[in-house]
Design a protein around this motif. Structure first.
Motif, PDB file in Angstrom:
ATOM      1  N   SER A 172       2.004   1.409 -11.275  1.00 26.23           N
ATOM      2  CA  SER A 172       2.369   2.651 -10.576  1.00 26.23           C
ATOM      3  C   SER A 172       1.795   2.719  -9.153  1.00 26.23           C
ATOM      4  O   SER A 172       2.183   3.587  -8.375  1.00 26.23           O
ATOM      5  CB  SER A 172       1.885   3.862 -11.386  1.00 26.23           C
ATOM      6  OG  SER A 172       0.467   3.841 -11.521  1.00 26.23           O
ATOM      7  N   ARG A 173       0.878   1.834  -8.815  1.00 25.91           N
ATOM      8  CA  ARG A 173       0.299   1.836  -7.476  1.00 25.91           C
ATOM      9  C   ARG A 173       1.220   1.170  -6.452  1.00 25.91           C
ATOM     10  O   ARG A 173       0.978   1.262  -5.241  1.00 25.91           O
ATOM     11  CB  ARG A 173      -1.052   1.121  -7.479  1.00 25.91           C
ATOM     12  CG  ARG A 173      -2.110   1.738  -8.370  1.00 25.91           C
ATOM     13  CD  ARG A 173      -3.349   0.850  -8.437  1.00 25.91           C
ATOM     14  NE  ARG A 173      -3.048  -0.463  -9.010  1.00 25.91           N
ATOM     15  CZ  ARG A 173      -3.916  -1.457  -9.072  1.00 25.91           C
ATOM     16  NH1 ARG A 173      -5.137  -1.306  -8.586  1.00 25.91           N
ATOM     17  NH2 ARG A 173      -3.565  -2.623  -9.604  1.00 25.91           N
ATOM     18  N   ILE A 174       2.274   0.522  -6.943  1.00 23.58           N
ATOM     19  CA  ILE A 174       3.156  -0.239  -6.058  1.00 23.58           C
ATOM     20  C   ILE A 174       4.329   0.615  -5.597  1.00 23.58           C
ATOM     21  O   ILE A 174       4.990   1.295  -6.392  1.00 23.58           O
ATOM     22  CB  ILE A 174       3.679  -1.501  -6.769  1.00 23.58           C
ATOM     23  CG1 ILE A 174       2.517  -2.455  -7.079  1.00 23.58           C
ATOM     24  CG2 ILE A 174       4.741  -2.214  -5.920  1.00 23.58           C
ATOM     25  CD1 ILE A 174       2.933  -3.703  -7.832  1.00 23.58           C
ATOM     26  N   TYR A 175       4.582   0.569  -4.289  1.00 21.85           N
ATOM     27  CA  TYR A 175       5.745   1.226  -3.694  1.00 21.85           C
ATOM     28  C   TYR A 175       6.539   0.165  -2.934  1.00 21.85           C
ATOM     29  O   TYR A 175       5.971  -0.583  -2.132  1.00 21.85           O
ATOM     30  CB  TYR A 175       5.317   2.348  -2.748  1.00 21.85           C
ATOM     31  CG  TYR A 175       6.468   3.116  -2.144  1.00 21.85           C
ATOM     32  CD1 TYR A 175       7.072   4.153  -2.856  1.00 21.85           C
ATOM     33  CD2 TYR A 175       6.962   2.785  -0.890  1.00 21.85           C
ATOM     34  CE1 TYR A 175       8.135   4.854  -2.319  1.00 21.85           C
ATOM     35  CE2 TYR A 175       8.028   3.486  -0.342  1.00 21.85           C
ATOM     36  CZ  TYR A 175       8.615   4.508  -1.067  1.00 21.85           C
ATOM     37  OH  TYR A 175       9.675   5.211  -0.542  1.00 21.85           O
ATOM     38  N   VAL A 176       7.849   0.092  -3.190  1.00 25.45           N
ATOM     39  CA  VAL A 176       8.685  -0.945  -2.582  1.00 25.45           C
ATOM     40  C   VAL A 176       9.636  -0.332  -1.556  1.00 25.45           C
ATOM     41  O   VAL A 176      10.299   0.669  -1.821  1.00 25.45           O
ATOM     42  CB  VAL A 176       9.494  -1.708  -3.652  1.00 25.45           C
ATOM     43  CG1 VAL A 176      10.328  -2.822  -2.990  1.00 25.45           C
ATOM     44  CG2 VAL A 176       8.569  -2.306  -4.708  1.00 25.45           C
ATOM     45  N   ILE A 177       9.686  -0.946  -0.396  1.00 28.44           N
ATOM     46  CA  ILE A 177      10.662  -0.592   0.635  1.00 28.44           C
ATOM     47  C   ILE A 177      11.640  -1.751   0.769  1.00 28.44           C
ATOM     48  O   ILE A 177      11.227  -2.896   0.984  1.00 28.44           O
ATOM     49  CB  ILE A 177       9.981  -0.352   2.002  1.00 28.44           C
ATOM     50  CG1 ILE A 177       8.980   0.791   1.921  1.00 28.44           C
ATOM     51  CG2 ILE A 177      11.019  -0.089   3.092  1.00 28.44           C
ATOM     52  CD1 ILE A 177       8.164   0.985   3.203  1.00 28.44           C
ATOM     53  N   HIS A 178      12.930  -1.466   0.634  1.00 31.27           N
ATOM     54  CA  HIS A 178      13.961  -2.463   0.888  1.00 31.27           C
ATOM     55  C   HIS A 178      14.637  -2.111   2.211  1.00 31.27           C
ATOM     56  O   HIS A 178      15.107  -1.000   2.392  1.00 31.27           O
ATOM     57  CB  HIS A 178      15.000  -2.481  -0.239  1.00 31.27           C
ATOM     58  CG  HIS A 178      14.458  -2.921  -1.561  1.00 31.27           C
ATOM     59  ND1 HIS A 178      14.190  -4.240  -1.861  1.00 31.27           N
ATOM     60  CD2 HIS A 178      14.134  -2.204  -2.678  1.00 31.27           C
ATOM     61  CE1 HIS A 178      13.729  -4.330  -3.096  1.00 31.27           C
ATOM     62  NE2 HIS A 178      13.677  -3.104  -3.611  1.00 31.27           N
ATOM     63  N   LYS A 179      14.657  -3.043   3.125  1.00 30.27           N
ATOM     64  CA  LYS A 179      15.225  -2.774   4.438  1.00 30.27           C
ATOM     65  C   LYS A 179      15.994  -3.980   4.959  1.00 30.27           C
ATOM     66  O   LYS A 179      15.843  -5.104   4.470  1.00 30.27           O
ATOM     67  CB  LYS A 179      14.113  -2.410   5.431  1.00 30.27           C
ATOM     68  CG  LYS A 179      13.053  -3.490   5.612  1.00 30.27           C
ATOM     69  CD  LYS A 179      11.957  -3.058   6.577  1.00 30.27           C
ATOM     70  CE  LYS A 179      12.428  -3.026   8.000  1.00 30.27           C
ATOM     71  NZ  LYS A 179      12.843  -4.359   8.514  1.00 30.27           N
TER      72      LYS A 179
ATOM     73  N   HIS B 167       7.012  -7.982  12.290  1.00 30.11           N
ATOM     74  CA  HIS B 167       6.414  -6.802  12.912  1.00 30.11           C
ATOM     75  C   HIS B 167       7.117  -5.541  12.439  1.00 30.11           C
ATOM     76  O   HIS B 167       6.467  -4.539  12.111  1.00 30.11           O
ATOM     77  CB  HIS B 167       6.506  -6.915  14.436  1.00 30.11           C
ATOM     78  CG  HIS B 167       5.893  -5.753  15.159  1.00 30.11           C
ATOM     79  ND1 HIS B 167       4.571  -5.742  15.571  1.00 30.11           N
ATOM     80  CD2 HIS B 167       6.396  -4.540  15.515  1.00 30.11           C
ATOM     81  CE1 HIS B 167       4.304  -4.590  16.156  1.00 30.11           C
ATOM     82  NE2 HIS B 167       5.396  -3.849  16.139  1.00 30.11           N
ATOM     83  N   ASN B 168       8.428  -5.571  12.398  1.00 28.09           N
ATOM     84  CA  ASN B 168       9.203  -4.417  11.961  1.00 28.09           C
ATOM     85  C   ASN B 168       8.884  -4.053  10.513  1.00 28.09           C
ATOM     86  O   ASN B 168       8.790  -2.872  10.155  1.00 28.09           O
ATOM     87  CB  ASN B 168      10.695  -4.726  12.119  1.00 28.09           C
ATOM     88  CG  ASN B 168      11.577  -3.535  11.844  1.00 28.09           C
ATOM     89  OD1 ASN B 168      12.078  -3.390  10.735  1.00 28.09           O
ATOM     90  ND2 ASN B 168      11.776  -2.713  12.855  1.00 28.09           N
TER      91      ASN B 168
ATOM     92  N   ALA C 239       7.085  -0.522   9.058  1.00 23.56           N
ATOM     93  CA  ALA C 239       7.657   0.269   7.966  1.00 23.56           C
ATOM     94  C   ALA C 239       6.598   0.605   6.921  1.00 23.56           C
ATOM     95  O   ALA C 239       6.561   1.726   6.387  1.00 23.56           O
ATOM     96  CB  ALA C 239       8.813  -0.484   7.329  1.00 23.56           C
ATOM     97  N   GLY C 240       5.731  -0.353   6.626  1.00 23.80           N
ATOM     98  CA  GLY C 240       4.672  -0.099   5.652  1.00 23.80           C
ATOM     99  C   GLY C 240       3.585   0.805   6.201  1.00 23.80           C
ATOM    100  O   GLY C 240       3.072   1.688   5.504  1.00 23.80           O
TER     101      GLY C 240
ATOM    102  N   ILE D 126      -0.676  -3.650   2.575  1.00 25.75           N
ATOM    103  CA  ILE D 126       0.705  -3.815   3.031  1.00 25.75           C
ATOM    104  C   ILE D 126       1.091  -5.283   2.982  1.00 25.75           C
ATOM    105  O   ILE D 126       0.405  -6.143   3.545  1.00 25.75           O
ATOM    106  CB  ILE D 126       0.879  -3.259   4.457  1.00 25.75           C
ATOM    107  CG1 ILE D 126       0.541  -1.760   4.470  1.00 25.75           C
ATOM    108  CG2 ILE D 126       2.290  -3.492   4.975  1.00 25.75           C
ATOM    109  CD1 ILE D 126       0.543  -1.136   5.840  1.00 25.75           C
ATOM    110  N   VAL D 127       2.205  -5.561   2.299  1.00 26.20           N
ATOM    111  CA  VAL D 127       2.674  -6.937   2.113  1.00 26.20           C
ATOM    112  C   VAL D 127       4.107  -7.056   2.629  1.00 26.20           C
ATOM    113  O   VAL D 127       5.042  -6.585   1.968  1.00 26.20           O
ATOM    114  CB  VAL D 127       2.631  -7.362   0.631  1.00 26.20           C
ATOM    115  CG1 VAL D 127       2.982  -8.840   0.490  1.00 26.20           C
ATOM    116  CG2 VAL D 127       1.281  -7.065   0.008  1.00 26.20           C
ATOM    117  N   PRO D 128       4.325  -7.642   3.794  1.00 25.44           N
ATOM    118  CA  PRO D 128       5.698  -7.916   4.241  1.00 25.44           C
ATOM    119  C   PRO D 128       6.260  -9.086   3.439  1.00 25.44           C
ATOM    120  O   PRO D 128       5.595 -10.116   3.295  1.00 25.44           O
ATOM    121  CB  PRO D 128       5.533  -8.266   5.724  1.00 25.44           C
ATOM    122  CG  PRO D 128       4.133  -8.750   5.855  1.00 25.44           C
ATOM    123  CD  PRO D 128       3.325  -8.065   4.790  1.00 25.44           C
ATOM    124  N   VAL D 129       7.462  -8.934   2.911  1.00 20.85           N
ATOM    125  CA  VAL D 129       8.036  -9.943   2.015  1.00 20.85           C
ATOM    126  C   VAL D 129       9.380 -10.410   2.560  1.00 20.85           C
ATOM    127  O   VAL D 129      10.263  -9.600   2.849  1.00 20.85           O
ATOM    128  CB  VAL D 129       8.240  -9.361   0.594  1.00 20.85           C
ATOM    129  CG1 VAL D 129       8.874 -10.397  -0.325  1.00 20.85           C
ATOM    130  CG2 VAL D 129       6.923  -8.861   0.019  1.00 20.85           C
TER     131      VAL D 129
END
Length: 409
Positions: A58-65, A71-72, A76-77, A8-11
């Motif tokens: 294909s191993r990468i999944y991106v969440i845009h929030k 912490h938040n 999410a991850g 998990i990578v918070p960006v």
């Protein structure tokens, strides 16, 4: 078959370093990864970079929030993580190619494996490598004596970290089921100390942990990081942190001494970070470090090299105790601080100064060696240059486990 690891990578606004970070994860020798990138409302190109990598791997999944803080973003991850294990990487850092292969191969049946971390300074060189202040091995986390050592350094083993187990979550591998349980309890309003809280809550849930003294994680000093900026809500957050941790001890441990050990550790953390986070003028802060061999300096003319926290501490104690005569204070990047009419100046001022010793005021041995070499290049005799590992006054007060009568344990 390889067990899956969720990374998990918070960006957030980390476009400058994000390529290095993602390349180091994608190029791991351990291939069964689920890479979850959480774009926490970045206003630079970080979100686009994440999407581009997802198209290539294909191993990468991106969440845009929407921006909600570190912490938040982690929550999410964690909520969508499907691997048996979870690892964390900050978006301005990078990891060695064999990190997850080694951690998975070594963890065995333990609930946690903890490794080392390399710290890189502003100039890109390694400042230090930190390991847990416990010897390598497997530890029974349910044993009271062992559990206490997770939070207070074991006096029988000299380590770099403050506690037995470092606060850093990024150099560890966790079991996903326990991580999900911890983050349901963690207070999302705590920013400064979030790693401390998470590791604390996780350790209380462990049965066994494994410690290894190999470093795979590379931490990059980043001035824009939240951890390197004053926090005006520091006291409020520390109060919340204290309450949450006390509640956790009551829920997961019947060991009264663990409660006391935790208070020691908490007070150390509080005092050592108070002046910086509240923006208190360093000239009125309490000295944190002391030079070990003060008798050698008695009656001598001293130049102090370094105007960081260690240097400020030395200057104050030398002047307050009138142990020696401080004839000059130097630093490569002198600040405007003034203590009893003395301010740091550039090192070339020593060429016109008469002195007996130059004391290098720095906590890190590698940095001290650089200072020594710089002085010798200026023509200073090595015999008059002094450096010893500073005595951390706060650690002596708060972190000595032997200060308690073990007969009550």
């Amino acid at each position: 078959m390889q067990k899956k690891v969720s990374v998990i990578v918070p960006v957030y606004n980390s476009e400058k370093y994000l390529y290095d970070c993602l390349d180091s994860i994608c190029n791991q020798k351990y291939s069964n990864l689920e890479i979850i990138l959480v774009d926490d409302g970045s206003t630079d190109s970080s979100g686009t970079i994440c999407d581009d990598y997802a198209k290539m791997d294909s191993r990468i999944y991106v969440i845009h929030k929407k921006n909600g803080g570190a912490h938040n973003a982690l929550v999410a991850g964690i909520e969508i993580a499907e691997g048996e294990f979870i690892g964390f990487v900050d978006s301005d850092d990078w990891i060695d190619s064999d990190m997850y292969r080694c951690l998975v191969d070594t963890i065995g049946d333990s609930d946690l494996i903890s490794s080392g971390i390399r710290w890189y300074g502003k100039d890109g060189t390694i400042v230090q490598t930190r390991y847990d202040a416990l010897p390598p091995g497997i530890y029974d986390a349910q044993d009271n004596n062992t559990c206490r050592k997770f939070f207070i350094r074991d006096g029988a083993y000299e380590g770099v970290g403050v506690g037995g187990i470092t606060n850093n979550r990024v150099c560890k591998l966790f079991r996903t089921s326990l991580v999900k349980s911890v983050y349901r309890q963690a207070d999302q309003k705590i920013v400064n100390g979030e790693d401390f809280l998470f590791c604390f809550l996780y350790l209380l849930r462990c049965k066994t942990i494994k410690v290894i003294h190999s470093a795979f994680y590379n931490y990059r000093y980043n001035e824009s990081s939240v951890t390197h900026n004053p926090n005006p809500r520091f006291l409020e957050e520390r109060a919340r942190l204290y309450d949450t941790m006390l509640s956790a001890i009551k829920d997961y441990s019947k060991d009264d001494m663990l409660y006391t050990f935790f208070q020691q550790r908490f007070l150390y953390e509080l005092y050592s970070m108070l002046d910086y986070n509240l923006g208190i003028n360093p000239s009125i802060s309490f000295p944190m470090y002391r030079f070990p061999n003060e008798k050698l300096l008695s009656g001598k003319r001293i130049i102090v090299f370094g105007s960081g926290r260690c240097g400020i501490s030395y200057i104050k104690l030398f002047l307050w105790n009138r142990l020696c005569s401080v004839v000059e204070w130097i630093d490569n990047n002198p600040s405007t601080i003034q203590i009893m009419n003395i301010s740091p100046r550039l090192p070339n001022t020593i060429l016109q100064t008469e002195y007996d010793y130059i004391v290098c005021a720095i906590n890190n041995q590698n940095a001290a060696q650089n200072m020594i070499e710089q002085l010798m290049e200026m023509g200073v005799n090595r015999d008059v240059i002094l450096w010893e590992k500073p005595i951390n006054i706060f650690a002596d007060v708060f972190l000595q486990s032997h200060s308690f009568d073990e007969r009550v344990c």
